[in-house]
Design a protein around this motif. Sequence first.
Motif: not given
Lengths: 268, 306
Positions: B283-287
Amino acid sequence: MDSQSRTLKMILIAGYAFLYIPLLVIVIFSFNEARLITSWTGFSLKWYRELFSDTVMLRATLTSFQIATIAATIAVILGTLAAVTLVRFPHFRGRTLFIGLAAAPLVMPDIITGLSLLLLFVGLHHLTGWPESRDAVTVTIAHTTLAISYVTAVVQARLVEFDRSLEEAALDLGASPLKVFFSITLPLIAPAIVTGWLFAFALSLDDVVIASFVAGPGATTLPMVIFSSLRFGISPEINALTTILILFLSLSMVIATIIMRKTQRPAS
Amino acid sequence: MKRVFKRAKKTPYDILSQRGHGLIAAIPYLWLIIFFLIPCLFLLKISFSEAVLARPPYTDIFKILPEGLLQIRLNVENYLTLFRDELYQMGVITSFIIASISTLCCLLLGYPMAYTIARSSKKVRSILQLLVILPFWTSFLIRVYAWMTLLSPTGIINGILLRMHVITEPLALVQTPFAVCLGIVYVYLPFMVLPLCMSITKIDAELLDAAYDLGCRPLKTFFTITLPLSFSGMIAGSVLVFIPSIGEYVIPELLGGSETLTIGRIVWNEFFINMSWPVASALAILLILFIVLPISFWQRWKEVKT
């Protein structure tokens, strides 16, 4: 025109009221006797007494101040070096990456910075055995990393605007480059360094998200204690703490501004 | 003579460049690589691993097989989960709406404030600017807490309204998306006002005088000169407000109810409560990939262009 400027002034006043009234309310109610904030029952200092006998809070305050002082100091040194690099060395290999790295922590949401640093510490522990446990050291490293970018930005702005011929003159008169840096450059960028340090200190003292990720059981910072007590609702003790913090921070801010004004005037 | 001339052209840093140059750059460079770039790579790596019940709670994607070969196992399941599960999509939408509304409110309140500050005399201006920054120096948590005390059912606003008999029972002000937006606007308003102030101050007063002399009305002058020329400040301020609010955790956690599940709260919950480190990392990578990187590149590109 007149009615327009009056409307604008009203909005400005409303904006300042919006910014200050909530803080003012907390300060006033920190002297309230009752637990609930709905009504004023009388002047009392009992929440301050309670605050000062709260050992968890006091220990966390001490931890936070230690972390903030060390992190701000390291960040100021590294950030100044980074700013000098960016402004004075226009060409070196990897400069683009360096620019990106120096600015990226500014736009990274805290939650990602915290998560990624924790993953680094866990991975490092897995590979090398260091860090043995997560404690004040890991929090300090995390806060330093975050603060470097802010210091770099502030010092960079100052370096760009000051007169470079001063350095050149000193060099022509036979001063060594190191001496030029310490006796010419450093005094000229000193106000920016002070601002950067204060900024870094405030950032560290303010952070709850990153610290929650990278602090182990060994180190609980003040914002972590405040945050966990806020999850259970309002507490008058926090009002007292707020008042002290506001007093402390605004006082140091005012002093810093006065120092900066005094030192900046002859230079500009 | 020639030598002296040549030397005069050199700055201290040119001379340093042979030896000290590398050292000066290397220290902060190394620090940022170790504690910023490598952590991001860890994030990327763990987003492709599988969650397991162990310490640390994820599988290693790199494995050296007995034959001396390096085995790499990439698991895209975490990303697929994010796209499949409605919870995450709702989280993204909620965060996006809250961040957009808050940014817009900051702009609407911040612009007239910045305009008035920029138009005042130099001495007054610096005091007014200081007054905008000052709350920023008091703790972030405390500013959020201030709104908890104001908005809570036993808080001041409800107290006053009840005593004035405007309402008969406390309004549910806290734990709403409204409270979250209010909190974000309150906390990040200085980020909007300061860049706006700077860009409005920079506008050449002679341009405005010329417009007035030629008979342009104040309102028209504002829309044809001031507003377009302060556009860069509006963008800078909006970015400074939007980026932290899209990843915000503390404000929605303290002021929002269970329905204001933002990206920040989901990352936190996945990590601390579900112990699902790989999903949190994905999720952090997508953000980073879809919000942080595009906005920073776009901003950089705009800077270079002007």
